[in-house]
Design an enzyme around this catalytic site. Structure first.
Site, PDB file in Angstrom:
ATOM      1  N   ILE A  91       1.160  -0.964  -0.126  1.00 26.56           N
ATOM      2  CA  ILE A  91       0.254  -0.071  -0.173  1.00 26.56           C
ATOM      3  C   ILE A  91       1.164   1.112  -0.289  1.00 26.56           C
ATOM      4  CG2 ILE A  91      -1.630   1.625   1.393  1.00 26.56           C
ATOM      5  CD1 ILE A  91      -1.957  -1.508   2.660  1.00 26.56           C
ATOM      6  N   CYS A  92       0.613   1.962  -0.828  1.00 26.36           N
ATOM      7  CA  CYS A  92       1.287   3.145  -0.444  1.00 26.36           C
ATOM      8  C   CYS A  92      -0.216   4.477   0.102  1.00 26.36           C
ATOM      9  CB  CYS A  92       1.262   4.241  -2.345  1.00 26.36           C
ATOM     10  SG  CYS A  92       2.386   5.275  -2.637  1.00 26.36           S
ATOM     11  N   LEU A  93       0.538   4.834   1.151  1.00 27.47           N
ATOM     12  CA  LEU A  93      -0.569   5.359   1.978  1.00 27.47           C
ATOM     13  C   LEU A  93       0.580   6.434   2.797  1.00 27.47           C
ATOM     14  CD1 LEU A  93      -3.371   6.529   2.967  1.00 27.47           C
ATOM     15  CD2 LEU A  93      -3.862   4.601   4.449  1.00 27.47           C
TER      16      LEU A  93
END
Length: 246
Positions: A91-93
């Site tokens: 995940i890119c967060l």
């Protein structure tokens, strides 16, 4: 934070999640043990999105330094989304990395993931292929995202997302933006190091992110993004780091 304090905090957070039935978010120990450092959570697909009605399983690992370091999360359920790897579920967060704060919780992190499903950010992608599709063919993206939600997350068929309207020819600006997304993804992932330099270690079976972290730990020169031959001592230090040797 002592282990017992960390465990108490996690237990309280899990109780808070269980007590909030309206959110439809769940989280519990991954195994039938008292170990609360490995959790399995689920979040519902947001209404009005291709993911609506689906249940998405998230793997949650709680680090020793929690809450001073964020939980490590990835999707077990396959998701077609620009900020989630379609291969690994990574995940890119920012709230799970640079924007993390000890006042945040497991629940707030899961709510952030639900918001991410609702509001993709294709210009800051985790999956460049999906990001290009979002920008070049949004109808096709919605259809495929829904198809994956039906197949992998048990979402019901939604006619608003089930059919793909005819694609139009990409305008030059869209093509340029698509290329920029791809280039931005590569630059961000390799952190300025030459791709071939990094891939010499990737070809040994190590993940790109781990190799880049080892380069940074050892202090490898980026050499303006140009390829070059590393000294033998540096090769040994990098390999030791990748293998977890002291």
């Amino acid at each position: 934070m002592a282990t017992s304090s960390r465990t108490r905090r996690i237990a309280k957070e899990l109780a808070d999640i269980k007590g909030d039935a309206s959110s439809k978010i769940t989280a519990e120990a991954a195994e039938s043990t008292a170990d609360l450092t490995h959790l399995k959570a689920s979040i519902p697909g947001p209404p009005g999105t291709p993911y609506e009605g689906g249940s998405f399983i998230v793997d949650v690992r709680i680090p020793t330094e929690y809450p001073f370091r964020p939980p490590v999360m990835k999707f077990d359920t396959k998701v077609w989304h620009p900020n989630i790897s379609s291969q690994t579920g990574a995940i890119c967060l920012d709230t799970l990395s640079t924007a993390w704060s000890p006042v945040l919780t497991i629940k707030s992190s899961l709510l952030s993931l639900q918001s991410l499903l609702e509001s993709p950010e294709p210009k800051d992608p985790q999956d460049a292929e999906v990001a290009r599709m979002v920008m070049a063919d949004p109808d096709g993206f919605n259809s495929k995202a829904h198809e994956w939600a039906v197949s992998h997350a048990g979402a019901p068929q939604n006619p608003n997302f089930s059919s793909v309207r005819p694609r139009t020819t990409m305008a030059k600006q869209e093509i340029d933006e698509s290329r920029q997304v791809s280039n931005s993804f590569e630059l961000r992932r390799y952190h300025g190091y030459n791709k071939e330099l990094v891939n010499r270690f990737v070809n040994m079976g190590f993940d790109v992110d781990r190799v880049v972290e080892a380069f940074q730990f050892v202090g490898i020169d980026k050499n303006n993004g140009e390829d070059y031959i590393l000294e033998e001592a540096y090769m040994g230090d990098i390999t030791a780091r990748l293998l977890g040797e002291p």
